[in-house]
Design a protein around this motif. Structure first.
Motif, PDB file in Angstrom:
ATOM      1  N   VAL A   4       0.821  -1.206   0.000  1.00  0.00           N
ATOM      2  CA  VAL A   4       0.000   0.000   0.000  1.00  0.00           C
ATOM      3  C   VAL A   4       0.857   1.258   0.000  1.00  0.00           C
ATOM      4  CG1 VAL A   4      -1.866  -1.151   1.249  1.00  0.00           C
ATOM      5  CG2 VAL A   4      -0.149   0.150   2.538  1.00  0.00           C
ATOM      6  N   VAL A   5       0.226   2.347  -0.383  1.00  0.00           N
ATOM      7  CA  VAL A   5       0.774   3.693  -0.234  1.00  0.00           C
ATOM      8  C   VAL A   5      -0.082   4.400   0.807  1.00  0.00           C
ATOM      9  CG1 VAL A   5       1.020   5.941  -1.337  1.00  0.00           C
ATOM     10  CG2 VAL A   5       1.725   3.885  -2.551  1.00  0.00           C
ATOM     11  N   LEU A   6       0.562   5.070   1.755  1.00  0.00           N
ATOM     12  CA  LEU A   6      -0.147   5.832   2.768  1.00  0.00           C
ATOM     13  C   LEU A   6      -0.387   7.256   2.278  1.00  0.00           C
ATOM     14  CD1 LEU A   6       1.899   4.718   5.907  1.00  0.00           C
ATOM     15  CD2 LEU A   6      -0.344   3.904   5.224  1.00  0.00           C
ATOM     16  N   VAL A   7      -1.571   7.778   2.521  1.00  0.00           N
ATOM     17  CA  VAL A   7      -1.883   9.160   2.149  1.00  0.00           C
ATOM     18  C   VAL A   7      -2.250   9.937   3.402  1.00  0.00           C
ATOM     19  CG1 VAL A   7      -2.603   8.609  -0.191  1.00  0.00           C
ATOM     20  CG2 VAL A   7      -4.286   8.566   1.640  1.00  0.00           C
ATOM     21  N   PHE A   8      -1.879  11.216   3.445  1.00  0.00           N
ATOM     22  CA  PHE A   8      -1.992  11.969   4.686  1.00  0.00           C
ATOM     23  C   PHE A   8      -3.329  12.671   4.873  1.00  0.00           C
ATOM     24  CE2 PHE A   8       0.007  14.842   1.617  1.00  0.00           C
ATOM     25  CZ  PHE A   8      -0.662  16.040   1.815  1.00  0.00           C
ATOM     26  N   VAL A   9      -4.267  12.480   3.950  1.00  0.00           N
ATOM     27  CA  VAL A   9      -5.631  12.977   4.150  1.00  0.00           C
ATOM     28  C   VAL A   9      -6.599  11.833   3.855  1.00  0.00           C
ATOM     29  CG1 VAL A   9      -7.384  14.663   3.512  1.00  0.00           C
ATOM     30  CG2 VAL A   9      -4.982  15.318   3.467  1.00  0.00           C
ATOM     31  N   PRO A  10      -7.129  11.184   4.901  1.00  0.00           N
ATOM     32  CA  PRO A  10      -8.157  10.171   4.648  1.00  0.00           C
ATOM     33  C   PRO A  10      -9.460  10.856   4.258  1.00  0.00           C
ATOM     34  CG  PRO A  10      -7.919  10.524   7.000  1.00  0.00           C
ATOM     35  CD  PRO A  10      -6.857  11.365   6.331  1.00  0.00           C
ATOM     36  N   SER A  11     -10.317  10.157   3.586  1.00  0.00           N
ATOM     37  CA  SER A  11     -11.568  10.745   3.112  1.00  0.00           C
ATOM     38  C   SER A  11     -12.747  10.053   3.782  1.00  0.00           C
ATOM     39  CB  SER A  11     -11.671  10.594   1.593  1.00  0.00           C
ATOM     40  OG  SER A  11     -12.962  10.918   1.140  1.00  0.00           O
ATOM     41  N   CYS A  12     -13.576  10.843   4.456  1.00  0.00           N
ATOM     42  CA  CYS A  12     -14.733  10.254   5.131  1.00  0.00           C
ATOM     43  C   CYS A  12     -15.798   9.819   4.145  1.00  0.00           C
ATOM     44  CB  CYS A  12     -15.312  11.235   6.142  1.00  0.00           C
ATOM     45  SG  CYS A  12     -16.254  12.620   5.411  1.00  0.00           S
ATOM     46  N   GLY A  13     -15.824  10.439   2.967  1.00  0.00           N
ATOM     47  CA  GLY A  13     -16.777  10.077   1.929  1.00  0.00           C
ATOM     48  C   GLY A  13     -18.160  10.676   2.100  1.00  0.00           C
ATOM     49  N   ASP A  14     -18.380  11.400   3.194  1.00  0.00           N
ATOM     50  CA  ASP A  14     -19.737  11.856   3.486  1.00  0.00           C
ATOM     51  C   ASP A  14     -19.862  13.363   3.689  1.00  0.00           C
ATOM     52  OD1 ASP A  14     -22.471  11.045   3.951  1.00  0.00           O
ATOM     53  OD2 ASP A  14     -22.170  11.578   6.051  1.00  0.00           O
ATOM     54  N   CYS A  15     -18.737  14.074   3.805  1.00  0.00           N
ATOM     55  CA  CYS A  15     -18.816  15.510   4.054  1.00  0.00           C
ATOM     56  C   CYS A  15     -19.037  16.263   2.748  1.00  0.00           C
ATOM     57  CB  CYS A  15     -17.555  16.012   4.764  1.00  0.00           C
ATOM     58  SG  CYS A  15     -16.081  16.041   3.702  1.00  0.00           S
ATOM     59  N   ARG A  16     -19.181  17.560   2.863  1.00  0.00           N
ATOM     60  CA  ARG A  16     -19.457  18.408   1.696  1.00  0.00           C
ATOM     61  C   ARG A  16     -18.366  18.290   0.639  1.00  0.00           C
ATOM     62  NH1 ARG A  16     -20.431  24.879   2.541  1.00  0.00           N
ATOM     63  NH2 ARG A  16     -20.640  25.520   0.351  1.00  0.00           N
ATOM     64  N   ALA A  17     -17.088  18.319   1.082  1.00  0.00           N
ATOM     65  CA  ALA A  17     -15.979  18.247   0.129  1.00  0.00           C
ATOM     66  C   ALA A  17     -15.906  16.884  -0.537  1.00  0.00           C
ATOM     67  CB  ALA A  17     -14.660  18.568   0.835  1.00  0.00           C
ATOM     68  N   GLY A  58      -2.810  11.072  10.657  1.00  0.00           N
ATOM     69  CA  GLY A  58      -3.423   9.760  10.491  1.00  0.00           C
ATOM     70  C   GLY A  58      -2.493   8.671  10.027  1.00  0.00           C
ATOM     71  N   VAL A  59      -1.191   8.982   9.933  1.00  0.00           N
ATOM     72  CA  VAL A  59      -0.234   8.034   9.359  1.00  0.00           C
ATOM     73  C   VAL A  59       0.798   7.575  10.384  1.00  0.00           C
ATOM     74  CG1 VAL A  59       1.559   7.728   7.601  1.00  0.00           C
ATOM     75  CG2 VAL A  59      -0.555   8.923   7.027  1.00  0.00           C
ATOM     76  N   SER A  60       1.526   8.516  10.986  1.00  0.00           N
ATOM     77  CA  SER A  60       2.541   8.186  11.994  1.00  0.00           C
ATOM     78  C   SER A  60       3.449   7.053  11.526  1.00  0.00           C
ATOM     79  CB  SER A  60       1.879   7.823  13.330  1.00  0.00           C
ATOM     80  OG  SER A  60       1.240   8.941  13.888  1.00  0.00           O
ATOM     81  N   ALA A  61       4.054   7.255  10.359  1.00  0.00           N
ATOM     82  CA  ALA A  61       4.815   6.173   9.731  1.00  0.00           C
ATOM     83  C   ALA A  61       6.277   6.105  10.156  1.00  0.00           C
ATOM     84  CB  ALA A  61       4.739   6.292   8.210  1.00  0.00           C
ATOM     85  N   PHE A  62       6.743   7.020  10.997  1.00  0.00           N
ATOM     86  CA  PHE A  62       8.115   6.915  11.500  1.00  0.00           C
ATOM     87  C   PHE A  62       8.120   5.944  12.683  1.00  0.00           C
ATOM     88  CE2 PHE A  62       8.958  11.484   9.902  1.00  0.00           C
ATOM     89  CZ  PHE A  62       9.238  10.999   8.632  1.00  0.00           C
ATOM     90  N   ALA A  63       7.775   4.710  12.385  1.00  0.00           N
ATOM     91  CA  ALA A  63       7.647   3.689  13.421  1.00  0.00           C
ATOM     92  C   ALA A  63       7.779   2.318  12.778  1.00  0.00           C
ATOM     93  CB  ALA A  63       6.288   3.811  14.121  1.00  0.00           C
TER      94      ALA A  63
END
Length: 286
Positions: A4-17, A58-63
């Motif tokens: 997978v590739v991690l992305v730093f903005v997850p999408s709720c899918g339900d908001c206005r944007a 939402g990522v915290s990938a330095f681990a």
């Protein structure tokens, strides 16, 4: 077991944007990214003493291991090397998206990119991929100029060279200027370097206290546009596979962004080197 590739903005899918097809501007994601929580609930990380640790975007990938929301990952093919895949979650998605999504650059147009970190260099690659007639890359660090040429720039220079290079290439200004520095002063400068009707795309993140002061008549009087671009206005599930396709076709040399790889234990030194401009993208391996 998925790659997978991690992305730093997850999408709720339900908001206005999200409903408007702009998941990079997800309202819920902005809220939890700012608070250090996860998309579907509070932070799960704790110190041995039980104290809360915020999740970074939402990522915290330095681990060694990370817990993320499903909406923070995009599944990719197993044969994509880690050193390539790691570029797509932030740098490539943001820089390419600024050119292809936000500015919608087309063949024959002219582009100037200010700031040649991994995001700016990705914007250079995108402009070349789009068929821009001129791709002018600007950075005070001359050590990055050769790399910009390899990424597709047609001219490179320092900020002091920008006006001359743009005049030589276009006469009266570029169609699109991408600001990938994070400086209000550079945003203002970019507005001076675009032609009538041209667009400045602000990609860098200035300090929250920074303010922008520009002649207001540039907008109504010259039709210039100032466009914000967060995560390249990307739709990660659509754009990451698309951009990986360009990479497979040899049209997107993202390997050029990979300076080197180091052990995770050297993370502090690595971030110092990034801040000092000594590296473009240094990857860390557990």
């Amino acid at each position: 077991g998925d790659h997978v590739v991690l992305v730093f903005v997850p999408s709720c899918g339900d908001c206005r944007a999200c409903k408007a097809g702009r998941p990079a501007l997800c309202h819920r994601a902005a809220e939890v990214n700012g608070s250090g929580d996860l998309l579907h609930g509070e932070a799960l990380l704790r110190t041995p003493a039980g104290e809360r640790i915020n999740h970074h975007l939402g990522v915290s990938a330095f681990a060694d291991y990370a817990v993320v929301a499903r909406e923070s990952v995009v599944v990719i093919d197993d044969d994509v090397p880690d050193t390539v895949a790691a570029m797509f979650g932030c740098a490539v998605l943001t820089g390419m998206g600024a050119v292809l999504n936000t500015a919608a650059v087309t063949a024959g147009q002219s582009v100037a990119v200010f700031g040649l970190g991994a995001v700016g260099l990705s914007a250079v690659m995108a402009a070349a991929l789009a068929g821009a007639s001129s791709v002018i890359a600007i950075d005070p660090n001359t050590g990055k100029h050769g790399l910009a040429l390899k990424c597709g720039a047609t001219a490179v220079g320092t900020p002091e060279d920008a006006a001359r290079l743009i005049a030589e290439a276009t006469g009266d200004g570029v169609d699109t200027a991408v600001e990938a520095v994070g400086s209000a002063r550079v945003i203002a400068s970019c507005l001076e370097h675009v032609t009538r009707g041209g667009a400045v795309v602000s990609v860098g993140l200035p300090h929250p206290s920074a303010e922008l002061t520009v002649p207001a008549l540039q907008f109504a009087g010259a039709g210039k546009r100032l466009l914000g671009s967060y995560m390249g206005d990307a739709v990660p599930g659509r754009d990451i596979p698309l951009y990986l396709g360009y990479w497979r076709e040899g049209k997107l040399p993202v390997e050029l962004l990979h300076t080197d790889s180091r052990p995770l234990a050297e993370i502090n030194e690595g971030l110092d080197a990034l801040a000092a401009g000594h590296v473009v993208r240094r990857l860390f391996q557990a």
